[in-house]
Scaffold this active site. Structure first.
Site, PDB file in Angstrom:
ATOM      1  N   LYS A  49       0.852  -1.206   0.000  1.00 57.70           N
ATOM      2  CA  LYS A  49       0.000   0.000   0.000  1.00 57.70           C
ATOM      3  C   LYS A  49       0.885   1.253   0.000  1.00 57.70           C
ATOM      4  CE  LYS A  49      -0.271  -0.214   5.046  1.00 57.70           C
ATOM      5  NZ  LYS A  49      -1.091  -0.581   6.211  1.00 57.70           N
ATOM      6  N   TYR A 287      15.117  30.433   6.436  1.00 60.20           N
ATOM      7  CA  TYR A 287      14.000  31.137   7.073  1.00 60.20           C
ATOM      8  C   TYR A 287      14.096  31.105   8.592  1.00 60.20           C
ATOM      9  CZ  TYR A 287      11.524  30.865   2.569  1.00 60.20           C
ATOM     10  OH  TYR A 287      11.142  30.970   1.262  1.00 60.20           O
TER      11      TYR A 287
HETATM   12  C1  LIG Z   1      -0.256  -1.538   6.841  1.00 61.71           C
HETATM   13  C2  LIG Z   1      -0.852  -2.812   7.286  1.00 61.71           C
HETATM   14  C3  LIG Z   1      -0.060  -3.930   7.538  1.00 61.71           C
HETATM   15  C4  LIG Z   1       1.449  -3.884   7.537  1.00 61.71           C
HETATM   16  O1  LIG Z   1       1.881  -3.242   8.725  1.00 61.71           O
HETATM   17  P1  LIG Z   1       3.434  -3.098   9.077  1.00 61.71           P
HETATM   18  O2  LIG Z   1       3.429  -2.501  10.430  1.00 61.71           O
HETATM   19  O3  LIG Z   1       4.009  -2.172   8.057  1.00 61.71           O
HETATM   20  O4  LIG Z   1       4.028  -4.443   9.009  1.00 61.71           O
HETATM   21  C5  LIG Z   1      -0.690  -5.115   7.853  1.00 61.71           C
HETATM   22  N1  LIG Z   1      -2.035  -5.181   7.928  1.00 61.71           N
HETATM   23  C6  LIG Z   1      -2.831  -4.113   7.715  1.00 61.71           C
HETATM   24  C7  LIG Z   1      -4.282  -4.244   7.833  1.00 61.71           C
HETATM   25  C8  LIG Z   1      -2.270  -2.889   7.401  1.00 61.71           C
HETATM   26  O5  LIG Z   1      -3.061  -1.837   7.201  1.00 61.71           O
END
Ligand SMILES: *Cc1c(COP(=O)(O)O)cnc(C)c1O
Length: 405
Positions: A49, A287
């Protein structure tokens, strides 16, 4: 030259670019081997993702499938469709799961594409069923139990889990969905001693048992993210879902670094010196003049340089005057405010650096360079956010993974 984040060609690297992320696919392959060994007989879902946590969803997905992952996971249906299209379809037996159903869930496209979909409420199950009916294909659904996170999922309280299971099984009997999984997600897996971890495992198991007692014929039960997989031996069930650790970053940095866990960070973020010049002692920098050239630099002043990456390129402004960078093998600190398109480093009075010299913001840390975890600490965030915020316009270049890209 590698593929772009979603499979297109990257911008021509001959053009002056502000910087680039170099992704070592061999590191991802090695990290997956380590995680698969921890997962025992459970199948492996590569979570890609948010554009593969900024690493590029499609090249990472290809590398993960070549490394033995049989599942891919993303949040949105639209991401899943883009990944599936760029891959030219999934290998035989591989599955692609998506779990955020929003207002424009695109569920008919999900049904047509044969995606696995996570559902949290009877209403979501019904929406998936309607879309499946329209598409003429029963969608494989994974029922999410809220075992204690308090986010998505149906909690056992007030009969909500039972109601979700019953409704989904009715829709299955109508031929509209296929209930293939029960799954959940931890609240505190990065804090292994937290009492919620064991409580969630117990609630999860009870939810699985109840679903089976009500007639669910489950293919997979899954709950483990990276931190759970790395800290416990009883969380793999049939499928594990690591994200961060696959990219070589530690999900438990207070307990163990990536190196201590045997993980290799896959991303190196680099840029170069743009404007190089001398500023006299006491001169304010960037800045707000958070930084001044130190009084002790001597009559020739100090060599300062701009680096053409800023918060418009995903560089955290909250890392102003704090984050480490590496220039010419030397570890330096970023000076003053991070701006929209650039930041400044003070190379010191004796520097002979020239415009164009390479600057490493972070990398695996094997050569003295800072890591994404160092940046997370400087910025007051977690390493997840450091890589994930890198925008699509930043070029990605891929090394390793030859033969599976
Ligand atoms: C993002 C996510 C993961 C992976 O989590 P990590 O902490 O990056 O291993 C697993 N399951 C779900 C539902 C997620 O949203």
């Amino acid at each position: 030259m590698g593929a772009g984040p979603m499979g297109g060609e990257v911008a021509d690297l001959a053009r002056p670019m502000p910087g680039r992320a170099i992704i070592n696919l061999d590191a991802i392959t090695a990290n997956i081997a380590l995680l698969r060994a921890k997962a025992g007989r459970a199948a492996f879902m590569a979570v890609v993702k948010a554009n593969g946590y900024g690493h590029g969803a499609v090249p990472v997905a290809r590398a993960a499938l070549a490394a033995g992952a049989t599942w891919l996971g993303v949040a949105q249906v639209s991401e899943a469709l883009a990944v599936a299209r760029a891959l030219g379809g999934l290998p035989d037996g591989a599955r692609l799961m998506t779990w955020i159903i929003g207002a424009n869930g695109n569920l008919r496209a999900a049904a047509q594409a044969g995606l696995d979909v996570g559902v949290s409420t009877p209403g979501q199950a019904e929406a998936v069923a309607v879309a499946s009916g329209e598409a003429g294909a029963a969608t494989r659904v994974h029922l999410k139990i809220d075992s204690g996170l308090g986010r998505a999922g149906a909690p056992p309280a007030f009969g909500q889990w039972e109601a979700l299971v019953r409704r989904a099984l009715e829709l299955e009997a109508d031929g509209l969905v296929k209930v293939v999984g029960v799954w959940s997600h931890f609240a505190c897996s990065d804090d292994p001693g937290h009492p919620s971890v064991v409580a969630q495992l117990e609630a999860f198991q009870a939810g699985v048992d109840q679903a089976q007692a009500l007639g669910a014929r489950l293919e997979v039960r899954h709950i483990a993210n990276s931190a759970a997989l790395l800290t416990r031996d009883d969380v793999s069930f049939d499928l594990v879902r690591p994200g961060l650790a696959m990219y070589g970053l530690s999900p438990i940095p207070d307990l163990a670094s990536a190196a201590q866990l045997g993980l290799v960070p896959a991303m190196t973020l680099e840029s170069h010196l743009a404007t190089v010049k001398r500023l006299p002692a006491g001169h304010g920098v960037s800045y707000g003049h958070l930084y001044h050239v130190p009084a002790g630099v001597g009559p020739a002043g100090s060599v300062t340089a701009t680096v053409p990456l800023g918060y418009g390129d995903g560089i955290f402004r909250s890392a102003s005057d704090a984050a480490p960078v590496q220039v010419g093998g030397r570890r330096l600190r970023l000076c003053g405010r991070v701006c929209m398109d650039q930041f400044v480093v003070d190379l010191g009075p004796d520097s002979t650096a020239e415009a164009g010299e390479r600057v490493v913001l972070f990398g695996p840390g094997l050569d003295g360079e800072p890591t994404a975890q160092d940046w997370a600490e400087a910025a007051g965030t977690i390493s997840y956010e450091i890589t994930t915020r890198l925008p699509a316009h930043l070029p990605r270049e891929y090394v390793g993974g030859v033969g599976n890209r």
